[in-house]
Every structure is written in C-alpha cells, then in structure tokens.
Design an enzyme around this catalytic site. Structure first.
Site, PDB file in Angstrom:
ATOM      1  N   ASP A  60       0.570  -1.275  -0.027  1.00 53.53           N
ATOM      2  CA  ASP A  60      -0.052   0.000   0.018  1.00 53.53           C
ATOM      3  C   ASP A  60       0.849   1.471   0.236  1.00 53.53           C
ATOM      4  O   ASP A  60       0.513   2.205  -0.860  1.00 53.53           O
ATOM      5  CB  ASP A  60      -0.926  -0.005   1.205  1.00 53.53           C
ATOM      6  CG  ASP A  60      -1.713   1.185   1.406  1.00 53.53           C
ATOM      7  OD1 ASP A  60      -2.488   1.532   0.618  1.00 53.53           O
ATOM      8  OD2 ASP A  60      -1.518   1.919   2.346  1.00 53.53           O
ATOM      9  N   GLU A 131      -1.842  -6.212  -4.420  1.00 51.49           N
ATOM     10  CA  GLU A 131      -0.977  -4.992  -3.609  1.00 51.49           C
ATOM     11  C   GLU A 131       0.065  -5.711  -2.676  1.00 51.49           C
ATOM     12  O   GLU A 131       1.136  -5.147  -2.655  1.00 51.49           O
ATOM     13  CB  GLU A 131      -1.901  -4.805  -2.598  1.00 51.49           C
ATOM     14  CG  GLU A 131      -1.501  -3.193  -1.838  1.00 51.49           C
ATOM     15  CD  GLU A 131      -2.648  -2.328  -1.187  1.00 51.49           C
ATOM     16  OE1 GLU A 131      -2.736  -1.304  -1.349  1.00 51.49           O
ATOM     17  OE2 GLU A 131      -3.382  -3.116  -0.455  1.00 51.49           O
TER      18      GLU A 131
END
Length: 245
Positions: A60, A131
């Site tokens: 992230d 991610e």
C-alpha cells in the site's frame, strides 16, 4: 517456510510473465525472494501465520508513493487536488483487482478451501494479493524503479480513462454538486438486493431521487456500484432534461 520445487518453478514463471526489466529477473532465483513472492500469494485461510497481510501493508505504501511520482511526471501542470483525485483511482481496490486479473494472479494464489468457496471474496482477495505482490517485489528488489516501470502501462490506460470522463468517475459527488448548484435537494438513493448470488453483476438495484422524483436507476454487484451507476445515469438525464424546481 518450506515450498516444493514445483511451487518454486511456478513462482519463477509467474514473475517472468510480469515482464519486469530483465536485469532484475535474476533476483528471483534467490530463495529469500521466492519466499517473499510465495508469501504475497498466500491467503490467511491457507496459512494463518505466513500470508500476504504484512506485505499488503507494505505494498500500500509503495503503491501510493510510486503512483504519486507517476502523476507528478506524467501530468506536471495538474493541480494538487486533481492529482490526489486521480491517484485515488490509480491505487483503488478496483484498479488492483483489474491488474490482478490481467496478470492472472488467481492461477498462482494459495487459498484455503473455505475462502475458495466464498465467491463474494474473490475480487477482494485478488486486489489484496496484487497489492501484497507489489510489497513483495519491493522487499525483493529494494528499489522502486522496476516496479514503477511495470505498473506504468496499467496507469497510462487507467488515467486516460479517468481524465476522459468529465466527472472523473465520481458520479455521486458530481450529481450532488450539480443539484446543489441548481438549488435542488440532495440526491437520495434507495437500493435493494434482488439476488443473493455474490457473483451476479446486477445483484443490487438502485433508484436515485431528486425532490422525491425518481430520476434514474442502476444495477451493480455491490450497493456502492449500483448507486454509482444510478448517479451516472442521473447526470446523463440532466444533460438532456430539466427537472421541475
């Protein structure tokens, strides 16, 4: 963590398929990096201790940083507010899911039987694992450039799509701004679930109202998507019609 030779080969082939710069490919013959990638592709339902959650957290941060850099270089004259708005699309769960589909991450994911049966979680798992993969690539390479170079084609496509839309895909906000500018009431949404099947793209049905008048309808696989689609159709309605005030 022990992994089989077959799994090692599977991971190496998957990484090759990402088309990272060739000078970095050799890094994925190292055991520690193979383990990072394997961790990023492992759901908690399959391993409660070693799974993608920590790498997702790292991914992230990496994603937001390089997306910001991409926007700064690609659109140097864009205002800060517009950059922030565009970035929200370039790091969104929907974008991550789309990338996951394009790289066929589902084929190499390790998921427990219970989670595998939960079709409603499929999109979320793909987005989260993508991610986490970004986090694993950074953990392996300790440099941002090859990751950014890999993601640029995906961002080029998405940013063109977003910027070509006068409402920047934020249909609910755009509709509210429009109605307020015309002295109309704030839009209200009535959404109902019409199907229990999680994989139905028309699972939810939404009607948007202005001054208690039904303006448009939309469907989606989630309440959020149904409301977004209804707002988009309402904006199109206002482009061609006037509502009694």
């Amino acid at each position: 963590m022990e992994i089989s030779n077959k799994r090692v080969e599977e991971i190496i082939n998957f990484i090759k398929g990402l088309n990272l710069d060739l000078k970095y490919q050799k890094e994925f013959t190292k055991r520690k990096n193979i383990l990072y990638i394997n961790e990023s592709l492992t759901h908690s339902s399959a391993n409660s201790e070693i799974n993608y959650e920590n790498l997702e957290f790292l991914g992230d941060a990496v994603l937001r940083l390089i997306a910001s850099d991409f926007i700064k270089n690609k659109y140097p004259y864009m205002q800060v507010g517009e950059r922030s708005e565009l970035r929200s699309h370039l790091v969104s769960d929907q974008w991550l899911e789309d990338v996951g589909k394009k790289i066929e991450i589902e084929k190499v994911l390790i998921i427990g039987k219970k989670a595998l049966r939960d079709k409603s979680a499929k999109a979320t798992i793909q987005a989260e694992a993508t991610e986490a993969l970004i986090g694993a690539l950074y953990e392996s390479l300790t440099t941002l450039e090859p990751i950014k170079d890999w993601l640029v084609p995906f961002w080029d496509e998405k940013s063109k799509e977003v910027l070509a839309d006068p409402h920047r895909k934020n249909y609910k906000s755009a509709l509210q701004e429009f109605t307020q500018s015309k002295g109309l009431s704030i839009p209200t949404y009535k959404t109902i679930e019409i199907d229990k099947k999680h994989d139905n793209p028309k699972r939810f049905f939404c009607t948007v109202f202005i001054k208690n008048q039904s303006i448009a309808e939309g469907s989606g696989k989630s309440m959020k998507q149904a409301e977004k689609n209804a707002a988009s159709k309402a904006l199109k309605y206002f482009e061609n019609n006037l509502i009694d005030q």
